[in-house]
Design a protein around this motif. Sequence first.
Motif, PDB file in Angstrom:
ATOM      1  N   UNK A  72      30.321  56.120  49.695  1.00  0.00           N
ATOM      2  CA  UNK A  72      31.322  57.023  50.279  1.00  0.00           C
ATOM      3  C   UNK A  72      32.314  57.530  49.245  1.00  0.00           C
ATOM      4  N   UNK A  73      32.664  56.671  48.277  1.00  0.00           N
ATOM      5  CA  UNK A  73      33.735  57.014  47.340  1.00  0.00           C
ATOM      6  C   UNK A  73      33.237  57.262  45.914  1.00  0.00           C
ATOM      7  N   UNK A  74      31.921  57.218  45.705  1.00  0.00           N
ATOM      8  CA  UNK A  74      31.340  57.361  44.371  1.00  0.00           C
ATOM      9  C   UNK A  74      31.946  56.342  43.406  1.00  0.00           C
ATOM     10  N   UNK A  75      31.847  55.072  43.837  1.00  0.00           N
ATOM     11  CA  UNK A  75      32.435  53.971  43.066  1.00  0.00           C
ATOM     12  C   UNK A  75      31.344  53.091  42.463  1.00  0.00           C
ATOM     13  N   UNK A  76      31.549  52.649  41.253  1.00  0.00           N
ATOM     14  CA  UNK A  76      30.623  51.725  40.601  1.00  0.00           C
ATOM     15  C   UNK A  76      30.628  50.388  41.332  1.00  0.00           C
ATOM     16  N   UNK A  77      29.434  49.821  41.500  1.00  0.00           N
ATOM     17  CA  UNK A  77      29.279  48.536  42.188  1.00  0.00           C
ATOM     18  C   UNK A  77      28.516  47.570  41.296  1.00  0.00           C
ATOM     19  N   UNK A  78      29.069  46.381  41.107  1.00  0.00           N
ATOM     20  CA  UNK A  78      28.416  45.312  40.350  1.00  0.00           C
ATOM     21  C   UNK A  78      28.146  44.167  41.311  1.00  0.00           C
ATOM     22  N   UNK A  79      26.901  43.692  41.377  1.00  0.00           N
ATOM     23  CA  UNK A  79      26.598  42.566  42.261  1.00  0.00           C
ATOM     24  C   UNK A  79      25.729  41.532  41.556  1.00  0.00           C
ATOM     25  N   UNK A  80      25.842  40.297  42.030  1.00  0.00           N
ATOM     26  CA  UNK A  80      25.058  39.180  41.497  1.00  0.00           C
ATOM     27  C   UNK A  80      23.756  39.104  42.288  1.00  0.00           C
ATOM     28  N   UNK A  81      22.626  38.978  41.585  1.00  0.00           N
ATOM     29  CA  UNK A  81      21.308  39.027  42.225  1.00  0.00           C
ATOM     30  C   UNK A  81      20.794  37.663  42.681  1.00  0.00           C
ATOM     31  N   UNK A  82      21.557  36.603  42.392  1.00  0.00           N
ATOM     32  CA  UNK A  82      21.098  35.265  42.770  1.00  0.00           C
ATOM     33  C   UNK A  82      22.176  34.502  43.534  1.00  0.00           C
ATOM     34  N   UNK A  83      21.724  33.507  44.276  1.00  0.00           N
ATOM     35  CA  UNK A  83      22.583  32.779  45.204  1.00  0.00           C
ATOM     36  C   UNK A  83      23.713  32.013  44.521  1.00  0.00           C
ATOM     37  N   UNK A  84      24.831  31.971  45.221  1.00  0.00           N
ATOM     38  CA  UNK A  84      25.964  31.194  44.713  1.00  0.00           C
ATOM     39  C   UNK A  84      25.692  29.695  44.746  1.00  0.00           C
ATOM     40  N   UNK A  85      24.613  29.260  45.380  1.00  0.00           N
ATOM     41  CA  UNK A  85      24.272  27.836  45.356  1.00  0.00           C
ATOM     42  C   UNK A  85      23.872  27.382  43.958  1.00  0.00           C
ATOM     43  N   UNK A  86      23.333  28.310  43.158  1.00  0.00           N
ATOM     44  CA  UNK A  86      22.980  27.983  41.771  1.00  0.00           C
ATOM     45  C   UNK A  86      24.211  28.105  40.883  1.00  0.00           C
ATOM     46  N   UNK A  87      24.967  29.188  41.063  1.00  0.00           N
ATOM     47  CA  UNK A  87      26.261  29.347  40.382  1.00  0.00           C
ATOM     48  C   UNK A  87      27.111  30.326  41.194  1.00  0.00           C
ATOM     49  N   UNK A  88      28.304  29.909  41.554  1.00  0.00           N
ATOM     50  CA  UNK A  88      29.237  30.775  42.284  1.00  0.00           C
ATOM     51  C   UNK A  88      30.077  31.537  41.261  1.00  0.00           C
ATOM     52  N   UNK A  89      29.778  32.830  41.121  1.00  0.00           N
ATOM     53  CA  UNK A  89      30.431  33.627  40.074  1.00  0.00           C
ATOM     54  C   UNK A  89      31.896  33.928  40.347  1.00  0.00           C
ATOM     55  N   UNK A  90      32.423  33.467  41.473  1.00  0.00           N
ATOM     56  CA  UNK A  90      33.865  33.573  41.711  1.00  0.00           C
ATOM     57  C   UNK A  90      34.566  32.250  41.416  1.00  0.00           C
ATOM     58  N   UNK A  91      33.928  31.420  40.606  1.00  0.00           N
ATOM     59  CA  UNK A  91      34.517  30.152  40.170  1.00  0.00           C
ATOM     60  C   UNK A  91      34.285  29.971  38.676  1.00  0.00           C
ATOM     61  N   UNK A  92      35.274  29.441  37.944  1.00  0.00           N
ATOM     62  CA  UNK A  92      35.069  29.163  36.519  1.00  0.00           C
ATOM     63  C   UNK A  92      34.166  27.947  36.341  1.00  0.00           C
ATOM     64  N   UNK A  93      33.542  27.797  35.181  1.00  0.00           N
ATOM     65  CA  UNK A  93      32.575  26.711  34.976  1.00  0.00           C
ATOM     66  C   UNK A  93      33.116  25.313  35.254  1.00  0.00           C
ATOM     67  N   UNK A  94      34.404  25.111  35.033  1.00  0.00           N
ATOM     68  CA  UNK A  94      34.954  23.762  35.232  1.00  0.00           C
ATOM     69  C   UNK A  94      35.231  23.430  36.699  1.00  0.00           C
ATOM     70  N   UNK A  95      35.169  24.408  37.581  1.00  0.00           N
ATOM     71  CA  UNK A  95      35.484  24.176  38.999  1.00  0.00           C
ATOM     72  C   UNK A  95      34.329  23.460  39.699  1.00  0.00           C
ATOM     73  N   UNK A  96      34.645  22.454  40.526  1.00  0.00           N
ATOM     74  CA  UNK A  96      33.583  21.754  41.275  1.00  0.00           C
ATOM     75  C   UNK A  96      32.736  22.715  42.111  1.00  0.00           C
ATOM     76  N   UNK A  97      33.361  23.775  42.637  1.00  0.00           N
ATOM     77  CA  UNK A  97      32.657  24.717  43.494  1.00  0.00           C
ATOM     78  C   UNK A  97      31.743  25.679  42.759  1.00  0.00           C
ATOM     79  N   UNK A  98      31.763  25.660  41.429  1.00  0.00           N
ATOM     80  CA  UNK A  98      30.902  26.576  40.668  1.00  0.00           C
ATOM     81  C   UNK A  98      29.425  26.270  40.923  1.00  0.00           C
ATOM     82  N   UNK A  99      29.108  24.991  41.000  1.00  0.00           N
ATOM     83  CA  UNK A  99      27.740  24.526  41.287  1.00  0.00           C
ATOM     84  C   UNK A  99      27.863  23.408  42.314  1.00  0.00           C
TER      85      UNK A  99
END
Length: 257
Positions: A72-99
């Motif tokens: 609708x807005x001609x906006x660039x979209x970036x998405x992760x192609x794999x599940x957050x169960x392998x790595x949650x990209x909204x968490x830094x590596x040191x966070x328990x929730x990353x994996x």
Amino acid sequence: MLTELKVLSEAEGSCVSIERRDGKSALLIICEHASRTLPERYGDLGLSKDARESHIAWDPGALAVARGISAALDATLVSQRFSRLIYDCNRPPEAPGAMPEKSEIYPIPGNQNLGADERKARTEALYIPFHDAVRGLIAERKARGQETVVVTIHSFTPVFNGKPRAVELGILHDADSRLADKMLTAAADAPLYKTERNEPYGPQDGVTHTLILHGVSNGFRNVMIEVRNDLIKDDAGQGVMADYLSGLLQQCLEGSH
């Protein structure tokens, strides 16, 4: 050893999808939890089919809504192609929730007692390339004099730990609330959904990692949008939500910084 720790095969390709790379909008839309696909190497992680298709694996409907806004807005979209169960990209590596070893009621057998090598391999295969791709897009935009406003799109469950959630749309922010403030004011003027600030999660829950990394740290306006997933379970709901959010974002972008 290196072969054993290869997270993605060559056939699986990049973990990052970029759509409308040269979109003219100031918006840079990011969808970290777009997919429930598990890399082949990990099988089913010891989870049932229901668990692998549930919210613990991805944010149902989020990518469709993000794509609707992007179109609708001609906006660039970036998405992760794999599940957050392998790595949650909204968490830094040191966070328990990353994996995560457990998500809500589900223990995740394939994530139990991960060694340092495995954690490093997942970080290098999924987290680093994803955020490097975002940084690269920001650099390209800066080089051509294009403004960047960071918007992340997520969805959440109507019931969490047995408790129903009344909120339908969450407008989240960290230290910089400029865009969130405008959106909340605009949403109050056109109350199609029950909209709340920093609900059902907030900065205290560690959910603003991507906003801080690419928005706050660069001085860009930014916001995280959380949509209750029962509202976007089909094409019709996704379309209505994408239209509503596109209008809201456009209205707020046109205002002052």
